[in-house]
Design an enzyme around this catalytic site. Sequence first.
Site, PDB file in Angstrom:
ATOM      1  N   ASP A  15      34.843  41.513  46.959  1.00  0.00           N
ATOM      2  CA  ASP A  15      34.752  42.680  46.091  1.00  0.00           C
ATOM      3  C   ASP A  15      33.974  43.799  46.782  1.00  0.00           C
ATOM      4  OD1 ASP A  15      34.201  44.490  43.905  1.00  0.00           O
ATOM      5  OD2 ASP A  15      34.562  42.839  42.522  1.00  0.00           O
ATOM      6  N   CYS A  55      38.221  48.078  40.038  1.00  0.00           N
ATOM      7  CA  CYS A  55      38.502  46.650  40.138  1.00  0.00           C
ATOM      8  C   CYS A  55      39.719  46.202  39.337  1.00  0.00           C
ATOM      9  CB  CYS A  55      37.270  45.874  39.687  1.00  0.00           C
ATOM     10  SG  CYS A  55      37.396  44.094  39.905  1.00  0.00           S
ATOM     11  N   ASP A 322      39.357  43.771  46.890  1.00  0.00           N
ATOM     12  CA  ASP A 322      40.045  44.528  45.847  1.00  0.00           C
ATOM     13  C   ASP A 322      40.036  46.021  46.156  1.00  0.00           C
ATOM     14  OD1 ASP A 322      37.301  44.760  45.382  1.00  0.00           O
ATOM     15  OD2 ASP A 322      37.419  44.396  43.224  1.00  0.00           O
ATOM     16  N   HIS A 323      38.953  46.525  46.722  1.00  0.00           N
ATOM     17  CA  HIS A 323      38.834  47.951  47.055  1.00  0.00           C
ATOM     18  C   HIS A 323      37.651  48.134  47.991  1.00  0.00           C
ATOM     19  CE1 HIS A 323      35.570  47.729  44.203  1.00  0.00           C
ATOM     20  NE2 HIS A 323      36.411  47.365  43.255  1.00  0.00           N
TER      21      HIS A 323
END
Length: 512
Positions: A15, A55, A322-323
């Site tokens: 994450d 997210c 995720d990013h």
Amino acid sequence: MPSGQPRNVLLVVVDQWRADFVPALGADFLKTPNLDRLCREGVTFRNHITNTVPCGPARASLLTGLYLMNHRAVQNTVPLDARHSNLAKELRRIGYDPALIGYTTTTPDPRQTGSLDPRFTTLGDLMEGFRAVGAFEPSMDGYFGWLAQKGHALPENREDIWLPEGEDHLPGATARPSRIPADCSDTAYFTERALTYLKGRNGKPWFLHLGYYRPHPPFIAPAPYNAMYRPEDMPPLHRAATWREEAAQHPLLDFYLRGISQGSFFHGAGGAATELDAGSVAQMRATYSGMISEVDAALGQVIAHLDATGEWKNTLVIFTSDHGEQLGDHYLLGKVGYHDESFRIPLVIKDPDAPDAAGRIESAFTESVDVMPTILEWLGGEAPRACDGHSLLPLVAGETPAAWRRHLFYEYDFRDVFYSRPEDDLGLSMDECSLCVVQDQHWKYVHFAALPPLLFDLEKDPHCFTDLAADPAHAAVVRDYAQRALSHRMSHAERTLTHFRATPHGLEERAP
């Protein structure tokens, strides 16, 4: 891989890990021996992006293979339509029982339940189809319960475990360790859950989504990871002389620069993100790097188990995030807006069927929607017709398909949610709060539904300080890339049933 061997998949989703914090891509200041090994044995993708942030939307795209414009879970807390398939549902079709450790930040379809469903009181819950074998949600209860079971006394405010011992707040970026030891961190929790699951499979094929919460904030690391890196060794900042110069670039950037506080990133801290000086940002990056090394060490435990059981050679391993995270670049924290730091993420794929690919860096444009069709093809399945991504297995094998994408495409929806309210500030309606980006090696074009566009020359201005969209000399470029954006959206419009035909002889299904 030898025929007859069980085919296993390990999908590691961290994450907020941005792409330029990968040693194989140039971050040689980082100590990540296990990620380094994965890069040596697999393919590392240089130009990989998430198709949206934050997210919830990002994980919806990753796990449905759909662009934001199609799945429409446009922000954290916005429901995901139950009609959409996802990776877990498709894996069940081909005989796998998809296990999940971590979270997907998915809000359920309210038409499938009632308004009193407790899932509507949280930021997000688990996506349908997965079997949770180590869930973080709701509200991190799984982790905090595990921590209490280990005998650790939880403070009244459970998240105060991410403060230094004896402190009731953090003034900001710190080199001090969190009061929680490394063997009680959420990273340790996820790893224990993973090993428990894997050791219970007894030779049966498996798919495991292994999520890690880090290096997501709050930016504080347990010992010894808090002291592993020096601020002076961190990569330089990319930002203008003042935050107001950055804010002048665009109304959306101005909104975030005026509104992002330090509190979500340094537990209990006050002040605006724009008040962080260069030294504080460097310390934040050193702590972020320590959190990365903690995840890497945990991943090493999982790899060691797969080595010891011989399963490593039967397992497709995909490592991604995720990013990204702004980390002070452009005076921003978090994952917002249109800057590359929020959207460029790691992707490494180790394919046992492609041993000759080991150690290669792939520069083709790839997107998070590609992960779902890649996994399904490797397991002998087929991606749904609606999927916007493409299997990456040809690229892993060193073959670039003739019609491979010529640009990256990503989106961001910035409508009001309970913790961010730009609509009134910008004078926009809910459905006007969106942007999309078309980006290649030369140009980055940002199109807004109801705000001025942006254009950046990436060869001369790779960090996007100078907007050329209003420059008459670049009008033709704006036109061309706006047309690209429109054509891209048109060709990826929802198409679940568009290949079927009713005919005089009955239903006909055409090949795409």
